[in-house]
Design an enzyme around this catalytic site. Structure first.
Site, PDB file in Angstrom:
ATOM      1  N   ARG A  21       0.831  -1.208   0.000  1.00 52.00           N
ATOM      2  CA  ARG A  21       0.000   0.000   0.000  1.00 52.00           C
ATOM      3  C   ARG A  21       0.867   1.260   0.000  1.00 52.00           C
ATOM      4  NH1 ARG A  21      -2.553   0.122   6.118  1.00 52.00           N
ATOM      5  NH2 ARG A  21      -0.573   0.300   7.209  1.00 52.00           N
ATOM      6  N   ASN A  49      -4.684   7.851   4.267  1.00 46.76           N
ATOM      7  CA  ASN A  49      -4.315   7.174   5.502  1.00 46.76           C
ATOM      8  C   ASN A  49      -2.863   7.488   5.854  1.00 46.76           C
ATOM      9  OD1 ASN A  49      -4.911   4.959   7.562  1.00 46.76           O
ATOM     10  ND2 ASN A  49      -3.054   4.172   6.618  1.00 46.76           N
ATOM     11  N   GLU A  50      -2.641   7.925   7.067  1.00 46.63           N
ATOM     12  CA  GLU A  50      -1.297   8.118   7.630  1.00 46.63           C
ATOM     13  C   GLU A  50      -0.324   8.736   6.627  1.00 46.63           C
ATOM     14  OE1 GLU A  50      -0.116   4.453   9.574  1.00 46.63           O
ATOM     15  OE2 GLU A  50      -1.309   5.008  11.310  1.00 46.63           O
ATOM     16  N   CYS A 104       8.765  11.554  -2.982  1.00 50.02           N
ATOM     17  CA  CYS A 104       8.743  10.885  -4.280  1.00 50.02           C
ATOM     18  C   CYS A 104       9.706  11.590  -5.255  1.00 50.02           C
ATOM     19  CB  CYS A 104       7.316  10.917  -4.821  1.00 50.02           C
ATOM     20  SG  CYS A 104       7.139  10.144  -6.423  1.00 50.02           S
ATOM     21  N   CYS A 127       9.556  10.808  -8.735  1.00 48.73           N
ATOM     22  CA  CYS A 127       9.093  10.530 -10.099  1.00 48.73           C
ATOM     23  C   CYS A 127       9.291  11.799 -10.941  1.00 48.73           C
ATOM     24  CB  CYS A 127       7.621  10.109 -10.074  1.00 48.73           C
ATOM     25  SG  CYS A 127       6.475  11.467  -9.858  1.00 48.73           S
ATOM     26  N   CYS A 138       7.348  14.791  -9.824  1.00 46.06           N
ATOM     27  CA  CYS A 138       7.778  15.384  -8.559  1.00 46.06           C
ATOM     28  C   CYS A 138       9.061  16.185  -8.727  1.00 46.06           C
ATOM     29  CB  CYS A 138       7.975  14.294  -7.506  1.00 46.06           C
ATOM     30  SG  CYS A 138       6.391  13.752  -6.858  1.00 46.06           S
ATOM     31  N   GLU A 198      -7.293   5.540  15.347  1.00 46.04           N
ATOM     32  CA  GLU A 198      -6.898   4.148  15.561  1.00 46.04           C
ATOM     33  C   GLU A 198      -6.293   4.063  16.960  1.00 46.04           C
ATOM     34  OE1 GLU A 198      -4.348   2.610  12.461  1.00 46.04           O
ATOM     35  OE2 GLU A 198      -5.666   3.363  10.889  1.00 46.04           O
TER      36      GLU A 198
END
Ligand code: GLA
Ligand code: ZN
Length: 654
Positions: A104, A142-143, A149, A151, A154, A302
């Site tokens: 992920r 998420n988080e 990056c 790429c 970027c 969480e």
């Protein structure tokens, strides 16, 4: 009432279980359930084909059982068809190579093509669900980390960002000091934020690294804003947040959360208290830090519900009372919502051994009963959410300090977070609330302001601290302060702590970065403490000496000083001490400031107070695996391992 929540992944369980799970959660007292954050491939199984039927059904079932939904945007995990059809949506590592798919977080949040697809799925969700009464709030992605990056998109975005900031390559060269090592840029295209695997971050120009981190932070913030704007377009009153954690590449949380409605955090305190009592371990600092993002109560999206084991060997299991104790610690520091992670351990996937509240066997277990009792207990204190944490002490933080000190380590046994945490822990052990706030925030209302390692000079800070001290406040500054300007270059021609010299009434004549070695200091009142990491050889210029070194060639030289400044004082702590040193120092400061303390708390017991319209609640949290007793007023308080006892303003234990 503190809101109880639960992470649930309908897509990971057969439909036949949803109703039963919802009924069991309802019986437990769960009021919000968190859905969909990783479910992109189920929501859009093929490019442009959407399937919301299953989510509609899950929402309907859980709503029928009295729960509202925190809807996660699923953009953390792109579906595999996206990466296959559009490889330019993949994140690249600092080595200049695309990451592997199948895990992920492998998307590039900057990629314009990714933005098109992420924007579309968020828009589809917002169009369908925003404003519906079942929706409690939205969680973006998420988080999130700072984007590192590399790429092609970027790299180009980084160059554009620099051009916007500096205008010309000549200005950039001058700002970064690129004459060193022939680093001068003749064209923007020569700038590349690559870092070969065998290259240390410290080998790069710190000014370049600092800007790369700031750029990354700006991308993360922009990405959050991009999603927020889509959701708000459909429901301007939607409550939008994202779940923070403290990853290797920290974003600028204050900037990131500025455009969000509430701060939120994923709270996984370490399960096994360390054997070395000097090791910092309390999660209290993290909680105070998160509360400071918006200077108000926050949510836990969480909360630990079982031992981890997700991507690493299993963790030890929790002691009886430990899960509840940690959850109450989060409430003690200002959480108004506690969503546990997760309802049940997954049967498949990389996280199958990360424990939810229920195990794979689906039976009620020791952890389940513990959380059930906690939920009942919180239900008996309905006014808690009408209280907040108010503090006499502020600890100042900024992402710039974090970035600069992480990318250019100063010495062994010396880290920015440790510096901050040492002061927070000392305060919590004396029953004193602490706010951790951004260094540009107003200091009004505080009695003590602690500024650990203010390395990159925030231009207005010295004057604001002088004003604060002159009006009677106490300032505490530490080693490695006033070292660099905003660009990340060293200040020329002034002894440390440069801009804070007048306030502290001292200069650093020389320093000894002792790293992992130990040295000692003796305080003028006689106690002696071990110190490590860093030793400033301090020369008072009007300040009095609070502690002197014992040993090495600078034995007798000042290590800690105190300077009278107007109606207040400024302490300079030129070294990194053992925990007891901070306790003594802060005790003295609180006495001088007439801040009431609890001086009888045993080591590991942390006291935090919430006050407000709902009353006063003082949390006595025994953050350790053994029980303890201590005197409090005329009585003796006994706490079981990890117990959090709550006492009202009227002196009743609840
Ligand atoms: C993080 C993530 C969750 C899960 C947990 C496991 O906090 O947000 O999805 O992976 O860790 O502990
Ligand atoms: Zn990228």
């Amino acid at each position: 009432m503190i809101t109880i929540g639960m992470a649930y992944y309908p897509e990971q369980w057969p439909r036949e279980l949803w109703e039963e799970d919802a009924a069991r959660m309802e019986a437990l007292g769960v009021k919000v359930v968190r859905f969909a954050e990783f479910a992109w491939s189920r929501l859009e199984p093929r490019d442009g084909q959407f399937d919301f039927g299953w989510l509609d059904e899950a929402i309907e079932i859980f709503a029928r059982h009295g729960m509202k939904i925190i809807l996660g945007t699923p953009t953390n995990c792109g579906p595999l068809w996206l990466y296959k059809n559009h490889p330019e949506t993949l994140q690249w590592g600092r080595d200049g190579k695309p990451t592997d798919t199948g895990i992920r977080g492998h998307r590039c949040i900057v990629s314009p093509v990714f933005r098109v697809y992420a924007g579309r799925i968020v828009e589809k969700m917002a169009e369908r669900y925003a404003g519906r009464p079942e929706i409690y709030a939205w969680q973006i992605d998420n988080e999130l980390e700072n984007s590192h990056c590399t790429c092609p998109a970027c790299r180009q975005a980084f160059r554009d960002w620099l051009r916007e900031r500096y205008g010309t390559v000549e200005a950039l060269n001058a700002a970064w000091g690129n004459a060193v090592w022939s680093g001068e840029v003749s064209d923007w295209s020569e700038i590349d934020p690559l870092l070969a695997p065998d290259c240390m971050p410290d080998w790069h120009n710190p000014a370049f690294m600092l800007d790369f981190e700031r750029f990354g932070a700006s991308r993360t913030t922009d990405y959050v804003k991009f999603q927020r704007d889509i959701i708000k377009r459909f429901d301007p009153s939607a409550v939008v947040t994202t779940n923070a954690c403290f990853p290797a590449h920290m974003p600028d949380f204050h900037q990131e959360f500025a455009g969000l409605d509430v701060a939120a955090y994923d709270n996984y305190p370490p399960i096994r208290p360390p054997e070395d009592p000097e090791e910092l371990y309390s999660n209290g600092f993290a909680l105070d830090f998160v509360r400071g993002f918006k200077r108000k109560n926050y949510w836990i999206l969480e909360q630990l519900a079982g031992p981890g084991g997700c991507w690493s060997p299993f963790c030890p299991t929790t002691e009886p009372g430990q899960l509840a104790g940690y959850a109450l610690q989060a409430v003690a520091h200002g959480a108004d919502l506690l969503a546990f992670f997760r309802w049940r351990s997954a049967l498949s996937g990389a996280e199958m051994m990360g424990h939810g509240l229920l195990d794979h066997d689906n039976r009620e277990n020791r952890r389940f009963y513990e959380i059930r009792d906690l939920v009942r207990r919180l239900g008996d204190i309905p006014d808690l959410d009408r209280t907040a944490v108010h503090s006499d002490v502020a600890i100042l933080y900024s992402a710039d300090q974090e970035f600069a000190l992480k990318d250019q380590r100063q010495s062994g046994n010396f880290a920015y977070w440790t510096q901050l945490r040492l002061f927070q822990e000392a305060c919590a052990g004396l029953g004193i609330n602490t706010d951790v706030i951004h260094e540009t925030e107003s200091l009004d209302g505080y009695k003590v302001v602690v500024v650990p390692t203010h390395h990159i000079i925030e231009p207005t800070l010295a004057a604001r601290l002088e004003d604060f001290a002159s009006r009677g406040g106490t300032v505490v500054l530490t080693n490695r302060s006033g070292v660099k300007d905003k660009t990340g270059n060293c200040v020329f021609g002034e002894p440390l702590p440069t801009v804070f010299r007048k306030l502290c009434g001292c200069v650093v004549e020389e320093y000894d970065p002792i790293g992992k070695f130990k040295q000692r200091v003796s305080a003028t009142k006689g106690e002696s403490y071990a110190v490590t990491g860093w030793c400033d050889l301090v020369k008072p210029e009007g300040a009095e000496v609070w502690a002197r070194y014992e040993g090495r060639f600078y034995s007798g030289t000042a290590a800690v000083t105190r300077n009278g400044f107007g109606a207040g004082k400024a302490y300079y702590v030129g070294t990194v001490g053992e925990k007891a040193m901070y306790r003594t120092l802060m005790t003295e400061i609180f006495r001088e400031q007439s801040v009431p303390m609890l001086t009888t708390l045993p080591r590991g017991v942390e006291v935090t107070t919430r006050t407000g319209e709902g009353g006063t609640y003082r949390f006595f949290f025994n953050n350790r695996g053994t029980g303890c007793h201590f005197p409090l007023g005329g009585e003796t308080v006994s706490l079981r391992p990890f117990e959090a006892a709550i006492r009202t303003g009227e002196g009743k234990w609840v």
